[in-house]
Every structure is written in C-alpha cells, then in structure tokens.
Design a protein around this motif. Structure first.
Motif, short mmCIF file in Angstrom:
data_model
loop_
_atom_site.label_atom_id
_atom_site.label_comp_id
_atom_site.label_asym_id
_atom_site.label_seq_id
_atom_site.Cartn_x
_atom_site.Cartn_y
_atom_site.Cartn_z
N SER A 1 12.78 -2.18 -3.03
CA SER A 1 11.33 -1.80 -3.49
C SER A 1 10.89 -0.41 -2.71
O SER A 1 11.37 -0.25 -1.50
CB SER A 1 10.56 -2.69 -2.83
OG SER A 1 9.17 -2.22 -2.77
N ASP B 1 6.20 -0.60 -2.94
CA ASP B 1 5.29 -1.73 -3.30
C ASP B 1 5.75 -3.04 -2.67
O ASP B 1 7.02 -3.29 -2.65
CB ASP B 1 5.28 -1.69 -5.06
CG ASP B 1 4.83 -0.60 -5.78
OD1 ASP B 1 4.21 0.16 -5.08
OD2 ASP B 1 5.47 -0.38 -6.82
N ALA B 2 4.56 -3.76 -2.54
CA ALA B 2 4.87 -5.20 -2.01
C ALA B 2 5.77 -6.05 -3.06
O ALA B 2 5.55 -6.08 -4.13
CB ALA B 2 3.61 -5.94 -1.72
N LEU B 3 6.53 -6.71 -2.65
CA LEU B 3 7.68 -7.88 -3.11
C LEU B 3 6.87 -9.07 -3.21
O LEU B 3 6.36 -9.74 -1.94
CB LEU B 3 8.68 -7.73 -2.86
CG LEU B 3 9.67 -6.31 -3.14
CD1 LEU B 3 10.91 -6.63 -2.63
CD2 LEU B 3 9.85 -6.12 -4.63
N GLU B 4 6.89 -9.71 -4.38
CA GLU B 4 6.60 -11.46 -4.34
C GLU B 4 7.99 -12.21 -4.11
O GLU B 4 8.54 -12.60 -5.11
CB GLU B 4 5.60 -11.71 -5.38
CG GLU B 4 4.45 -11.03 -5.36
CD GLU B 4 3.61 -11.68 -6.62
OE1 GLU B 4 3.81 -12.44 -7.25
OE2 GLU B 4 2.24 -11.06 -6.80
N LEU B 5 8.18 -12.61 -3.01
CA LEU B 5 9.29 -13.44 -2.72
C LEU B 5 8.88 -14.78 -2.56
O LEU B 5 7.54 -15.18 -2.43
CB LEU B 5 10.02 -13.21 -1.30
CG LEU B 5 10.37 -11.56 -1.00
CD1 LEU B 5 10.99 -11.26 0.32
CD2 LEU B 5 11.75 -11.25 -2.27
N PRO B 6 9.94 -15.85 -3.00
CA PRO B 6 9.74 -17.15 -2.88
C PRO B 6 9.04 -17.65 -1.59
O PRO B 6 9.31 -17.32 -0.42
CB PRO B 6 10.97 -17.79 -3.20
CG PRO B 6 11.70 -16.81 -3.84
CD PRO B 6 11.27 -15.24 -3.47
N ASP B 7 8.31 -18.57 -1.62
CA ASP B 7 7.42 -19.13 -0.50
C ASP B 7 8.48 -19.70 0.53
O ASP B 7 7.99 -20.06 1.72
CB ASP B 7 6.35 -20.03 -0.72
CG ASP B 7 5.39 -19.42 -1.50
OD1 ASP B 7 5.23 -18.19 -1.50
OD2 ASP B 7 4.72 -20.17 -2.35
N HIS C 1 17.08 -7.28 -2.93
CA HIS C 1 15.76 -6.49 -3.72
C HIS C 1 15.53 -5.25 -3.12
O HIS C 1 15.51 -5.15 -1.94
CB HIS C 1 14.59 -7.38 -3.53
CG HIS C 1 14.68 -8.95 -4.02
ND1 HIS C 1 14.48 -9.10 -5.37
CD2 HIS C 1 14.99 -9.99 -3.20
CE1 HIS C 1 14.91 -10.67 -5.28
NE2 HIS C 1 15.00 -11.21 -4.10
#
Length: 699
Positions: free
Chosen positions: A292, A295-301, A290
C-alpha cells in the motif's frame, strides 16, 4: 553682567547635515554635461551604453546624478558622478526617444571638498531600497527588456533577477509593506508563491495594517495537495527512476522549499513496483504480502497485528530474545537508511531491504509467543523506504469454565504449564479442604458457599493487613502476571487491566519504567516458588506499599478517544491525584518527536511561543519534520511540556496544549524588523540593514 539663559547657542553643522541640505533638482538634459574633473572625462562610450539606455528607458532613473554648478563657458550643471547614465540618456536623445528638454534627476553639490569627494567616489553605488529595485525590474520586463540584459545592466546574477522579477508581480500594497519594513524578503517570497492575486493583496494589506504576517497559514495552504521530494515514497524510488518513468518535478525558484512532484500517480506506480519486487521474496515463502502506497488497507478481522513486548508479556528468555531481535531490526533499518541516502540501485538496496524485513518478521513472531506470521503489509517509509507490519491469526477465545480448566491442566513433563495459556511458570497452590458434595444439592451448595463468603468478608474487613495482602496479590496477578481473569480462577471478583490502548505507545521514562519494575518483581516472585499471597505477605511493608502503588498506577486510564467524549468525572479524580502526588511530567520526560508529529505547524509554533523562545525568522520556513526536531530540542533544553499534559487545575486560559491557534504568528517579530542579509539575502545582491539594495552600476 551674567549671560542671558536665552542667548542663542552656536550650532555646528556636521558633514551629514550638509549632505542632507544638498539641493535635489530636475533639470533639462540640454543643461547637463560631463565635468572635466570626472575621472573618465573624454573616454568614448563603452559597448554597454545602449543596454544601460534601455534599462533607463524601461525602469526610469533610479539614482540622481551628482553635479556642480557650471563655470564660465560651461553648461549649467556639470556631472561629477553619473557619466555613463548621462551618455545613455544622450543615446536615447540621438535615437529620438526623448527630447533635449527631458528632465534629469540631479543633486547639486556646491561645497568644493564634497565636489572632490564625489569625483573620487564616482564608482560607489548609492543605496536604493530593494522594493524599488523590484519595482524597477517589473517596469523593465514590461518594457520588453530580457532577463540577461537586466542582469548585465544592474550587475546582478541572472538567477537573482529572475527571483526579483517574480516578486515584481506582487500587488503594490505588498511592495509598500516591504518598503516600510512590515514585510521582509523571505515573507515576500512566500507571498509570491500564492496563485491568487487577491489573496496576496489581502495578506499584504493585513500586514501593512500592523496585524502581522502569519507565515504558517500560507505554508499550510501551499502544502495542500502537494507531493514533494520529502514524500515517503521517494526514499525507495529516487529522483532518477521517477523522472525516467515520466514524472515531472518543479524546483522552487527561490530554493527554499522542497521540489514539487507533479505526477504523484507515477510515483505511486513506481514505488508499488519496487515494493512488489521485495514482496515476491516473501510470497515465495508462503506469506501473503500486501503493498500500500499510503491508503488504508482492509484486512480480515481475524488478523492480529504485532505488539510491542515489554516485561511480563513474555517469559524472561523469550523477552530477552525479543529485545535482541529488536536491536537487529533497528540496525538493519539504519543500514538501509544510510544506503538509500547514497543510492536507490536495487542491486545494492534490495538485499538490505530483504534482511530488514526478515528481521522484522523474526522480532514480531517472538512478540506473539512463537505464533507464526501469515501476512505482511508494506507501506512507504522516509527512514528505510519500507515500513513493514506483520499479522498473525487471532487466537480463539476459551469461553466456558470447563474449557478454561482443561487449558490450565495442560502441563509439560517438568510440571509447568504449557504455552497454551501464554506462560511458562506455574505457581504452587496451597492445600484447601475438599467441599462436601455428597448428598448436597446445587441449591444448598450455593447457600453454604454464599454464607462462607460473607463470613470471610467480615474477617478480612476486620484485618486491614490481610486485606491489603489480598488486594496486592490480586492486582499483581491481574496486572503484572496477567493470569486468567475468569471469576472461577480467583477468590476475588476484583479485576484490573494494565493501561495499554490500541494505537498507543509505551514511553520508556514514564509507564515503561513502571512496567520494568513490575517485570523485575514478577521475576522475583517466579524465583521464590511461593504462592502470590505468600510472597506478597512476606514482603517488607515498604516494598508492599511500593508494589501497590505501581500496580494501582498502571491501571490508571484517562485516555479520551474524541474531543466530544470528555470524561469530566475521571478528570476531576485525576486532578485530585495529581495534587496529592505533586505530579510533574517534566521530571522524567519532555515532548519527543513521536509526540510532536501529530501536531500541526501552527500548534508547534505555538509551543515555541509558550516556551518564550526568542523569535527566529528561520523557524517559520522549516519543514514539518525539521520543526518537530527543533521543538523537541528546545523543550528538552528548557525542561518544558505543554500545559495540557498536566492534570492540575492551574492550566492557563486558551488552547490546552499551550499553543495559540489565532493571533500574530511568532515570525511576525521578524516581519516588524528589517530584512537581514543572513536570513533574506539571496544570490549576489546585498540587502542592507535599512532594507536597501546596492545597484552595481558604474558612472
């Protein structure tokens, strides 16, 4: 007869007294002529007289002519100094732009010796305050005089005239503050950058009223929503590639601030495309990458980030491999940074970036105990163009005791535990009596073990030495060995966790030193082939107490995630402990760059003030990164740390970090003084200690 005490003393006038007593008059132009003793008497007007005339007409007469009284057959005032200015005024008279009654500013010199000096010093410029020069240039601009003409007339470089012209747009109150020494040139230039004229006047009036000039407030306002050439994205992109993509850049007129990039979207697009070129290499190897631009990335938990590994987290061999890999990565990042400072050419830089990313990948995978990274994220970095972070799937947790017991039984051919539990060393176990279970119900077994437990509690309570051994052994397993923490794995329900919050960092001289000590003790225990209790019990009393102190200290947790969640009871305990052990953080550490970066410029300047650091006008204009380094160096020199890092109760009133949020700025001391040529001079013109600039006109 004795002389009376009231007798008048003879006062001797100095040349300075005589000069100050000269008459300064305004006399009609028709009554002024060039004195024969003037060194250029009789010379024809030069080609620049019309330009000088335009300057005088637009800005007015800044310097008086030095004249002597006329003699027989002469006009009333004969110019010893100021021939070219007089010729320029006559040029205006011939053009009908002024009349012969136009009042000329003159200084009348009657002393013969001083008349001779005025003739000899005819090319010496009289000093005028730089504020007057700025105001005069403003009048010239309003008079439609172009910058090249003003520069030639005043003898200044064109860039200096442009800078002074920008200052001429300041409100009158700002120029008055500059003239009085309440504002220096650097601060005036900072004020001129504000787009709101009313705001300019407000800051200037506050300074003129004696409240000081708060540089940092204006600097923070100017920095809002601005992207400069110091942006992390620029390291990889470079100015040429940004410009080629259509990006526009504005260079600071005064050369004091970093160039501003007007098209951050183009910068992001170019950086993203460059980062994607590197990402393709790793995507071809099966990794998810990924990119970026900030900006903050929303990765899987279910992804776990890499961790900083230290003693006890890994077996000794793996820890050595991790440290070696970390050195390789740091060397690779340093090589990329050095090359990016020279060029951003992909053919040169990309191989180094790929090598750096692979080094980071290898280092992080070792920190996970050999688990494989599946995801990488690229962020911008000032240091090396790319900030690389690696992620691996989270290991499933073993929930029940039966599965936990099964995991413990996974032993390799050498009798050691398999990597399933994260450790390669298996401690010996002391033989214990088998429980009687034949014909015993579960309820009865519970009663028996309950009573037996209470019996051992009493026995340990009566034997402080044995209890101390048991406590240290349990803490050692929980903190240093990091064994299984389930209740079924220990005779004690006591649990402990080493302080290591997410988002924190290990500081080598502080908790890093304690962790290193425990790492060495863990290695010593593993080499002893003893149970933890036996090994602890065999320690000398001093070693045992030191180990207890290290283990206890590493469980300390006083972190507060929010200012609204103050743990007052914990703080009270910390104050007691700090007083008991004479805690002083500066014995081992002073603020470093990582600690200082999250602080605002106002707080950083407040730290310098708390250190009683002498005022330096240059500090107020430093970039944030440079200011961080400056504060770190000063703190190291003075062995200083903010009061807020102490748990003692003698903290001074005010901000807990020792920084002053409001009130005079540290740079106000400079504002109260006069402009210095070393600090505030720009270009060719010279500002004297009295705040004056010498006009390069010749008479």
């Amino acid at each position: 007869m004795p002389r009376s005490a009231s007798a008048a003393l003879t006062v001797v006038e100095t040349p300075f007294d005589i000069a100050a007593a000269r008459a300064r008059l305004r006399v009609p132009l028709r009554d002024v002529d060039i004195a024969p003793e003037n060194l250029r008497f009789g010379e024809p007007p030069d080609d620049d007289i019309p330009l000088l005339a335009e300057t005088l007409f637009a800005a007015g007469q800044l310097e008086p002519l030095t004249v002597r009284p006329g003699r027989r057959n002469e006009r009333a005032n004969m110019a010893l100094d100021g021939r070219r200015r007089l010729l320029a005024l006559r040029y205006l008279l011939e053009g009908g732009r002024i009349e012969d009654g136009f009042l000329v500013d003159v200084v009348v010199e009657t002393d013969p010796a001083r008349q001779a000096a005025a003739v000899l010093l005819t090319n010496t410029a009289a000093p005028v305050h730089v504020a007057d020069v700025i105001a005069a240039i403003g009048r010239m601009l309003k008079g439609k005089l172009a910058v090249p003409g003003i520069a030639k007339a005043l003898g200044y470089a064109e860039i200096d005239v442009k800078r002074l012209a920008a200052l001429s747009a300041l409100p009158p109150v700002a120029l008055e503050a500059l003239r009085r020494g309440r504002l220096n040139l650097r601060q005036a230039r900072l004020l001129a950058r504000l787009p709101d004229k009313a705001e300019q006047a407000e800051y200037a009036q506050m300074t003129l009223d004696g409240h000081g000039f708060q540089d940092w407030r204006i600097t923070e306002k100017l920095d809002e929503d601005q992207v400069t050439a110091g942006d992390p994205r620029c390291a990889l992109v470079g100015a040429e590639r940004y410009a080629a993509a259509g990006g526009r850049t504005v260079v600071d007129l005064f050369g004091e601030r970093a160039p501003v990039l007007l098209d951050p979207a183009i910068l992001t697009d170019v950086w993203t495309r460059r980062a994607r070129e590197i990402a393709l290499v790793f995507e071809a190897e099966g990794l998810a990458v990924h990119v970026s631009a900030g900006d903050a990335l929303e990765l899987p938990d279910d992804l776990e980030p890499a961790r900083y590994a230290y003693g006890g987290m890994l077996p000794a061999a793996e820890l050595d491999a991790y440290r070696e890999a970390r050195e390789v990565f740091n060397a690779a990042a340093e090589a990329v940074g050095e090359r990016l400072a020279e060029t951003t050419d992909p053919a040169v830089v990309d191989p180094l970036l790929i090598a750096m990313a692979k080094a980071r990948l290898a280092m992080d995978q070792i920190s996970w105990g050999g688990r494989i990274a599946t995801t990488m994220v690229f962020f911008p970095s000032v240091r090396a163009g790319l900030d690389i972070r690696c992620f691996t799937p989270v290991e499933p947790e073993i929930e029940d005791d039966e599965e936990l017991s099964d995991a413990r039984e996974e032993v390799d051919d050498d009798g050691d535990l398999s990597p399933a539990n994260g450790r390669s060393h298996r401690a010996p176990e002391v033989e214990a009596p088998e429980p009687e279970t034949e014909g015993i119900s579960h309820a009865l077994h519970a009663v028996r073990t309950d009573v037996a437990t209470r019996g051992l509690i009493r026995a340990l309570a009566d034997d402080p030495g044995a209890a101390l051994t048991a406590l240290i052994a349990r803490l050692f397993v929980q903190v240093a060995v990091r064994g299984f923490g389930a209740r079924s794995e220990s005779a004690f329900a006591l649990t402990a966790t080493a302080f290591n919050p997410a988002g924190g960092r290990i500081i080598e001289p502080l908790d890093g030193d304690v962790r290193q000590r425990l790492d060495e003790r863990r290695a010593a225990w593993e080499g002893s082939d003893q149970t933890v209790i036996a090994w602890v019990h065999a320690l000398a009393h001093g070693d045992k107490m030191s180990l207890l102190a290290e283990l206890t200290a590493l469980t300390l947790d006083l972190r507060e995630e929010r200012t609204s969640l103050i743990r007052r009871a914990a703080r009270a305990e910390a104050a007691e402990l700090a007083a008991l052990c004479g805690a002083d953080i500066t014995l081992h550490w002073t603020p470093d760059a990582d600690f200082l970066k999250p602080h605002s410029k106002a707080l950083l300047l407040g730290m310098l003030e708390a250190m009683e650091e002498p005022s330096d006008p240059r500090v107020g204009v430093l970039k944030k990164t440079d200011l961080v380094d400056w504060v770190a160096e000063r703190a190291a020199e003075r062995t200083w740390a903010p009061a807020g890092l102490s748990w003692t109760t003698d903290m001074p009133d005010g901000d807990p970090d020792g920084a002053v949020m409001d009130g005079p700025d540290p740079s106000d001391a400079a504002a109260e003084g006069t402009a210095s040529p070393e600090v505030d001079g720009a270009g060719a013109f010279v500002v004297t200690e009295a705040g004056e600039a010498a006009l390069q006109q010749t008479a």
